[in-house]
Design a protein around this motif. Structure first.
Motif, PDB file in Angstrom:
ATOM      1  N   GLY A   1       0.919  -1.298  -0.103  1.00  0.00           N
ATOM      2  CA  GLY A   1      -0.031  -0.059  -0.107  1.00  0.00           C
ATOM      3  C   GLY A   1       0.954   1.387  -0.047  1.00  0.00           C
ATOM      4  O   GLY A   1       0.347   2.407  -0.538  1.00  0.00           O
ATOM      5  N   THR A   2       2.067   1.299   0.524  1.00  0.00           N
ATOM      6  CA  THR A   2       3.014   2.438   0.515  1.00  0.00           C
ATOM      7  C   THR A   2       3.554   2.529  -0.956  1.00  0.00           C
ATOM      8  O   THR A   2       3.141   3.902  -1.266  1.00  0.00           O
ATOM      9  CB  THR A   2       4.369   1.846   1.567  1.00  0.00           C
ATOM     10  OG1 THR A   2       3.590   1.773   2.880  1.00  0.00           O
ATOM     11  CG2 THR A   2       5.056   3.086   1.604  1.00  0.00           C
TER      12      THR A   2
ATOM     13  N   VAL B   1      -7.980   9.802   3.346  1.00  0.00           N
ATOM     14  CA  VAL B   1      -7.884   8.406   3.856  1.00  0.00           C
ATOM     15  C   VAL B   1      -9.223   7.823   4.174  1.00  0.00           C
ATOM     16  O   VAL B   1     -10.001   8.566   5.064  1.00  0.00           O
ATOM     17  CB  VAL B   1      -6.942   8.386   4.900  1.00  0.00           C
ATOM     18  CG1 VAL B   1      -6.674   7.026   5.649  1.00  0.00           C
ATOM     19  CG2 VAL B   1      -5.233   9.051   4.540  1.00  0.00           C
TER      20      VAL B   1
ATOM     21  N   ASP C   1      -6.299   7.488  -0.104  1.00  0.00           N
ATOM     22  CA  ASP C   1      -5.493   6.439   0.561  1.00  0.00           C
ATOM     23  C   ASP C   1      -6.675   5.405   0.936  1.00  0.00           C
ATOM     24  O   ASP C   1      -7.019   5.717   1.931  1.00  0.00           O
ATOM     25  CB  ASP C   1      -4.817   7.047   1.583  1.00  0.00           C
ATOM     26  CG  ASP C   1      -3.926   5.772   2.128  1.00  0.00           C
ATOM     27  OD1 ASP C   1      -4.230   4.589   1.921  1.00  0.00           O
ATOM     28  OD2 ASP C   1      -3.056   6.042   3.015  1.00  0.00           O
TER      29      ASP C   1
ATOM     30  N   SER D   1      -4.080  -1.504   0.103  1.00  0.00           N
ATOM     31  CA  SER D   1      -2.883  -2.446   0.679  1.00  0.00           C
ATOM     32  C   SER D   1      -3.663  -3.562   0.866  1.00  0.00           C
ATOM     33  O   SER D   1      -4.759  -3.795   1.349  1.00  0.00           O
ATOM     34  CB  SER D   1      -2.638  -1.728   2.222  1.00  0.00           C
ATOM     35  OG  SER D   1      -2.037  -2.830   2.825  1.00  0.00           O
TER      36      SER D   1
HETATM   37  C1  LIG Z   1      -3.928   4.094   6.055  1.00  0.00           C
HETATM   38  C2  LIG Z   1      -2.912   3.447   5.455  1.00  0.00           C
HETATM   39  N1  LIG Z   1      -2.183   3.894   4.422  1.00  0.00           N
HETATM   40  C3  LIG Z   1      -0.860   3.217   3.760  1.00  0.00           C
HETATM   41  C4  LIG Z   1      -0.707   1.918   4.354  1.00  0.00           C
HETATM   42  C5  LIG Z   1       0.354   1.448   3.962  1.00  0.00           C
HETATM   43  O1  LIG Z   1       0.154  -0.119   3.405  1.00  0.00           O
HETATM   44  P1  LIG Z   1       1.159  -1.173   3.375  1.00  0.00           P
HETATM   45  O2  LIG Z   1       1.271  -1.409   4.929  1.00  0.00           O
HETATM   46  O3  LIG Z   1       0.633  -2.341   2.586  1.00  0.00           O
HETATM   47  O4  LIG Z   1       2.604  -0.535   2.709  1.00  0.00           O
HETATM   48  C6  LIG Z   1      -1.549   1.421   5.466  1.00  0.00           C
HETATM   49  C7  LIG Z   1      -1.263   0.151   6.207  1.00  0.00           C
HETATM   50  O5  LIG Z   1      -1.060  -0.194   6.983  1.00  0.00           O
HETATM   51  C8  LIG Z   1      -2.605   2.257   6.078  1.00  0.00           C
HETATM   52  O6  LIG Z   1      -3.318   1.759   7.066  1.00  0.00           O
END
Ligand SMILES: Cc1ncc(COP(=O)(O)O)c(C=O)c1O
Length: 367
Positions: A62-63, A133, A159, A183
């Motif tokens: 997700g990042t 988000v 997000d 993610s």
């Molecule tokens: C709001 C939010 N953004 C981004 C991420 C990042 O995802 P990942 O852990 O798959 O990189 C997360 C995950 O924990 C999240 O909760």
């Protein structure tokens, strides 16, 4: 009576789908097609079918999905991206990694999402993107946010790491942004068994770029048009997701059943989360607000009920963002809820007896 409650219950989930998951992973092992195997492409088609998005592009997390979205939009150093201070660090961390500037806007206390009424005041001539988000699984005020973005010529990235499958005005929330990211981290509503993520868009140009960006900006083998990253989803993770996706709609129903039971049993005792009438949540977390959090967490732990705090410190007060000069008092709602929130066990397999057990311990401790 005492019970041991599992928070996300990934063990039970695996046992339920074990035959398909094992077979899918074994097929990848047999073919040894570990990178960009056919399962990855098949998953992208299935995700497009599930959401109705024109393009689903899988990636390594997700990042990375957030980075790929901003790279596709050509975000430049010094550009400003408006977002919430009450989220997981990755939201604003990726903005900073782009050398852009996260500009925080306070949240609503009942949905925990960015307060759309406060966004316009944060727009400057450097603002390029609004990045709401969908915290805990519920989309933000996308109608209002898209209207503001249109008025000021800004792009919108959702997000959606916590909200895959949630709807907004009867449509999958992926349609409410120029780019939507998610993610597949194991504990997410739709999790794989390692790192994983995806980007969704109806825009062909972004899609072409993101597909190159996730393979080091490559347009032909060893020809690099852009500076990109090593950001592909593993075939084994795609295979796990393909086995899990047929069950996902019923898992979302299960999460909503549990959330409904929680609300019914906790209303009037603690602040329960509110879902606005034009949208649905996939309940990545069921998070309540309480006055005496430490005592309540301790009491629940003693009775076999695990809890967590998402998130104990808003981002404008984090050490890594000290250079932004955030101060206590800047975002009073985010600061207040960070002191009060506690997430309860949430997974589609919780029984009514288990929910009753959790809520009776909680209600007693909250007195
Ligand atoms: C709001 C939010 N953004 C981004 C991420 C990042 O995802 P990942 O852990 O798959 O990189 C997360 C995950 O924990 C999240 O909760």
């Amino acid at each position: 009576m005492s019970m041991n409650i599992d928070f996300a219950n990934l063990q039970l989930q695996y046992q339920k789908y074990k035959a398909d998951i094992d077979a899918n992973i074994q097929a990848v092992l047999n073919k040894s097609n570990y990178i960009m195997g056919e399962e990855v492409h098949e998953l992208e088609r299935v995700l497009e079918g599930f959401t109705g998005a024109k393009h689903a592009i899988t990636c390594a997390s997700g990042t990375d999905a957030l980075l790929l979205a901003m790279m596709a939009m050509g975000i430049q150093p010094g550009d400003e991206v408006i977002t919430t201070p009450f989220t997981f660090i990755a939201t604003a961390e990726t903005i900073a990694l782009m050398k852009a500037v996260p500009v925080f806007v306070d949240i609503e206390p009942d949905t925990f999402n960015i307060d759309s009424n406060l966004i316009e005041a944060a727009i400057t001539d450097k603002t390029k993107v609004i990045m709401p988000v969908s915290l805990y699984g519920q989309p933000a005020d996308m109608f209002e946010i898209n209207a503001i973005a249109k008025k000021h010529g800004l792009k919108v990235i959702i997000d959606g790491a916590q909200c895959f499958g949630a709807t907004y005005q009867q449509q999958c929330a992926v349609h409410q942004a120029d780019i939507y990211t998610t993610s597949f981290f194991p504990a997410k509503p739709l999790g794989c068994y390692g790192y994983g993520g995806a980007v969704f868009t109806n825009n062909d140009e972004y899609t072409e770029k993101i597909k190159m960006m996730r393979v080091h900006g490559q347009n032909k083998r060893y020809r690099h048009k852009y500076i990109g990253m090593g950001g592909r989803l593993d075939t084994i993770q795609a295979a796990v997701l393909l086995a899990k996706l047929p069950h996902y709609k019923s898992e979302i129903e299960g999460r909503n059943r549990v959330a409904y039971l929680y609300a019914e049993k906790l209303n009037g005792f603690v602040h329960t989360p509110k879902v606005k009438s034009d949208r649905t949540s996939v309940w990545a977390q069921y998070t309540v607000r309480v006055e005496n959090r430490d005592k309540i967490q301790e009491a629940l732990k003693d009775k076999g009920v695990p809890t967590t705090v998402h998130y104990p410190m808003p981002l404008h007060l984090q050490e890594c963002f000290a250079y932004l000069d955030g101060r206590e008092g800047d975002f009073p709602v985010a600061e207040m809820v960070s002191q009060q929130v506690v997430s309860l066990p949430m997974n589609p397999f919780l029984t009514e007896d288990e929910v009753s057990y959790v809520t009776s311990v909680l209600v007693e401790a909250a007195k």
